[in-house]
Design a protein around this motif. Structure first.
Motif, mmCIF file in Angstrom:
data_model
loop_
_atom_site.group_PDB
_atom_site.id
_atom_site.type_symbol
_atom_site.label_atom_id
_atom_site.label_comp_id
_atom_site.label_asym_id
_atom_site.label_seq_id
_atom_site.Cartn_x
_atom_site.Cartn_y
_atom_site.Cartn_z
ATOM 1 N N VAL A 183 36.146 -17.890 25.371
ATOM 2 C CA VAL A 183 35.928 -17.703 24.273
ATOM 3 C C VAL A 183 34.917 -18.763 23.648
ATOM 4 O O VAL A 183 34.611 -19.480 25.158
ATOM 5 C CB VAL A 183 37.356 -19.026 24.043
ATOM 6 C CG1 VAL A 183 36.993 -18.827 22.361
ATOM 7 C CG2 VAL A 183 38.610 -17.928 23.930
ATOM 8 N N ALA A 184 34.220 -18.243 23.144
ATOM 9 C CA ALA A 184 32.644 -18.614 23.364
ATOM 10 C C ALA A 184 31.647 -19.089 24.542
ATOM 11 O O ALA A 184 31.276 -19.733 24.634
ATOM 12 C CB ALA A 184 32.825 -20.276 22.439
ATOM 13 N N ASP A 205 36.116 -14.314 19.313
ATOM 14 C CA ASP A 205 36.454 -16.004 19.752
ATOM 15 C C ASP A 205 37.146 -16.383 18.870
ATOM 16 O O ASP A 205 36.486 -17.420 18.469
ATOM 17 C CB ASP A 205 34.743 -16.541 19.581
ATOM 18 C CG ASP A 205 33.557 -15.819 20.543
ATOM 19 O OD1 ASP A 205 34.318 -15.458 21.629
ATOM 20 O OD2 ASP A 205 32.323 -15.751 20.279
ATOM 21 N N ARG A 248 38.393 -20.153 14.856
ATOM 22 C CA ARG A 248 37.134 -19.386 15.462
ATOM 23 C C ARG A 248 35.817 -20.466 16.464
ATOM 24 O O ARG A 248 35.638 -21.315 15.357
ATOM 25 C CB ARG A 248 36.015 -18.478 14.520
ATOM 26 C CG ARG A 248 34.755 -18.093 15.426
ATOM 27 C CD ARG A 248 33.824 -17.227 13.642
ATOM 28 N NE ARG A 248 34.698 -16.248 13.530
ATOM 29 C CZ ARG A 248 34.954 -15.119 13.199
ATOM 30 N NH1 ARG A 248 34.787 -14.531 14.860
ATOM 31 N NH2 ARG A 248 35.360 -14.059 12.167
ATOM 32 N N LYS A 263 32.612 -21.119 18.694
ATOM 33 C CA LYS A 263 31.206 -20.581 18.566
ATOM 34 C C LYS A 263 30.671 -21.561 19.258
ATOM 35 O O LYS A 263 30.384 -23.423 18.999
ATOM 36 C CB LYS A 263 30.550 -20.510 17.226
ATOM 37 C CG LYS A 263 30.526 -21.887 16.523
ATOM 38 C CD LYS A 263 30.160 -21.540 15.109
ATOM 39 C CE LYS A 263 30.130 -21.954 13.807
ATOM 40 N NZ LYS A 263 29.353 -21.556 12.290
#
Length: 329
Positions: free
Chosen positions: A138-139, A184, A200, A202
């Motif tokens: 993720v990210a 993500d 979410r 990032k």
């Protein structure tokens, strides 16, 4: 649990005959969940990893049940036993087996070498959470996402570094595994009036930034895992089946009472083991609720996950286990 022994057992799938049994002379019991272990063993190659309710992690030979190594996770992490016992299941990733310990000062999550049982890393500072963590990228970072008491956390899968943390309401226990989605996104839900949040992640200048895309009271996953199909999530909202849109958390429908059971997604169908021990088949579609049928199978309170292998469906509770053969078309 058999008397004062907590057991990991292997059964013949067709007959139910016990092929081997490994016992630990420990017992955990509390009024709500009753006696015995809570976690699901993990199978990896020729090894079985079982996590007992008192915190004992065993690596066993798949064919014989012989113990390969044993770790007292509670002792290793320096933590007490949670009120409902150690319930998060062990998860194997590569050459490591991951368990929740719930200790502070970098001892919330542990990675053990699956061959030797030695500690590879520990990380996170959150108290014990009953939900099994989930791993994914993720990210841009491979990480474990864990729902714990009071927080949702991302922990680096390489070395246990805490990557990010978000506060989570904590009126009581959280038991359901988060879901990692494309873009993500991370979906988290719990019961007791809390609901769900879609995050979410990032990459930011100083690490990983977290935004909340939406919050909804429409999915309160108390004991039951939820599943994703296309653009909707299906789960038991305080015991009633519901379909919720992934883009904004709005409800498509809410019908069908199954108590605090469990469900599996099989192609476009939901296979539900209800709290009363019945098994139901429901279409996973957002436009309407369609139950094709329900049959009684088990007697008594049923909180256990069903397991599906081909056309064989295994269901159980604390008293009995039943193998069903499903008709496949």
């Amino acid at each position: 649990q058999r008397g004062d022994e907590e057991r990991t057992t292997c059964h013949d799938l067709r007959s139910g005959e016990v092929l081997w049994s490994h016992a630990e002379l420990v017992r955990h019991e509390e009024p709500l969940g009753g006696p015995g272990p809570r976690a699901t063993p993990a199978i990896d190659g020729e090894r079985v990893f079982s996590m007992g309710a008192t915190g004992i992690l065993n690596a066993l030979d798949l064919q014989t049940g012989e113990r390969l190594w044993r770790v007292d996770v509670a002792l290793t992490a320096g933590v007490g036993r949670p009120i409902y016992g150690f319930a998060a299941s062990p998860v194997v990733q590569g050459d490591r087996v991951i368990v929740v310990a719930g200790g502070n000062r970098g001892r919330s999550l542990y990675a053990f070498d699956k061959t030797t049982g030695e500690v590879v890393w520990s990380g996170g500072n959150a108290p014990y959470g009953y939900a099994t963590p989930v791993v994914g990228t993720v990210a841009g970072v491979e990480q474990w996402v864990a729902l714990s008491e009071g927080s949702v956390n991302g922990i680096d899968a390489a070395d246990g570094t805490l990557l990010w943390s978000q506060a989570w309401p904590q009126p009581t226990e959280h038991t359901v595994q988060p879901k990692l989605l494309s873009g993500d996104r991370v979906l988290v839900s719990s019961g007791y009036g809390v609901g769900a949040k879609m995050y979410r992640l990032k990459a930011g200048d100083s690490g990983i930034d977290v935004d909340i895309l939406w919050e909804s009271i429409r999915l309160k996953a108390k004991f039951s895992d939820f599943v994703i199909r296309e653009d909707h999530v299906y789960g038991l909202d305080d015991g009633i089946l519901t379909a919720v849109a992934l883009d904004d958390g709005s409800r498509a429908w809410k019908k069908g009472r199954y108590g605090h059971g469990q469900l599996l997604l099989v192609d476009d169908l939901l296979l539900i083991l209800a709290e009363d021990g019945s098994v139901a088949l429901v279409e996973a579609r957002p436009d309407e609720y369609v139950e094709h049928g329900r049959i009684p199978v088990l007697e008594g309170k049923t909180w256990n996950h069903p397991a599906l292998a081909g056309s064989s469906l295994l269901v159980r509770n604390a008293q009995e286990a039943v193998l069903l053969e499903l008709a496949l078309e």
